[in-house]
Design a protein around this motif. Structure first.
Motif, PDB file in Angstrom:
ATOM      1  N   LEU A  58      46.687  -6.392  94.096  1.00  0.00           N
ATOM      2  CA  LEU A  58      45.718  -5.466  93.493  1.00  0.00           C
ATOM      3  C   LEU A  58      45.756  -5.548  91.971  1.00  0.00           C
ATOM      4  N   ILE A  59      46.949  -5.695  91.408  1.00  0.00           N
ATOM      5  CA  ILE A  59      47.060  -5.835  89.950  1.00  0.00           C
ATOM      6  C   ILE A  59      46.344  -7.106  89.491  1.00  0.00           C
ATOM      7  N   LYS A  60      46.520  -8.198  90.247  1.00  0.00           N
ATOM      8  CA  LYS A  60      45.850  -9.463  89.909  1.00  0.00           C
ATOM      9  C   LYS A  60      44.332  -9.323  90.002  1.00  0.00           C
ATOM     10  N   CYS A  61      43.858  -8.432  90.861  1.00  0.00           N
ATOM     11  CA  CYS A  61      42.418  -8.250  91.050  1.00  0.00           C
ATOM     12  C   CYS A  61      41.801  -7.287  90.036  1.00  0.00           C
ATOM     13  N   LEU A  62      42.601  -6.500  89.366  1.00  0.00           N
ATOM     14  CA  LEU A  62      42.078  -5.509  88.421  1.00  0.00           C
ATOM     15  C   LEU A  62      41.140  -6.101  87.370  1.00  0.00           C
TER      16      LEU A  62
END
Length: 170
Positions: free
Chosen positions: A124-128
């Motif tokens: 999710l952090i990578k997708c932010l």
């Protein structure tokens, strides 16, 4: 973001296999749970692996369906739904970890929860950076979360049907 989309159903399957494989034996070895936590455990009375697998399959449909749609038709709304559904899976991991801590006993789901939790948060952090957090995006993230909460409630309503004996066994 497209590189991460299909990891959601893979993580879900990996985690839920531990549940499907382990819950039947766990419930048979720990019948005291039904007396100690009747409000939660009443959903699992008459538990069958087949019935649980049907419930898991029903739950898998939105995980896979939204992921597949977001992968092949990338866009703000599908990404937001996917993001909200992924957040619901992360919350699911925290709930399992909390249950294990609360009853002070291994529950078949906690090992994969501990493995998948940091990976899921990292995804999710990578997708932010690919997300725009405007009103539409936030609304559809919330729709994804709400959809999974309602889906889980539906599964618990249908559990008695799922767990009915197969082939006329009673």
């Amino acid at each position: 973001m497209k590189d991460y989309i299909l990891l959601l159903p893979i993580i879900f399957i990996f985690h839920d296999m531990e549940e499907i494989i382990g819950f039947g034996c766990f419930f048979r070895k720990n019948p005291w749970l039904f007396d100690r936590f009747p409000k939660v455990m009443n959903n699992y009375r008459g538990f069958t692996n087949e019935g649980f697998a049907i419930g898991v399959y029903e739950e898998f449909i939105p995980f896979f369906g939204v992921s597949l749609l977001a992968h092949f038709f990338p866009g703000k709304i599908l990404y937001a739904l996917w993001f909200g559904i992924f957040i619901s899976l992360i919350a699911h991991f925290f709930i399992h970890i909390g249950h294990t801590i609360y009853i002070r006993k291994y529950i078949p789901c906690v090992i994969t929860s501990l493995i998948c939790l940091p990976l899921s948060i990292l995804i999710l952090i990578k997708c932010l950076p690919f997300m725009t957090f405007d009103v539409v995006t936030i609304s559809f993230i919330l729709v994804g979360l709400l959809m999974m909460i309602l889906n889980m409630k539906l599964i618990y309503i249908l559990f008695p049907v799922f767990h009915k004996p197969f082939r006329g066994e009673e």
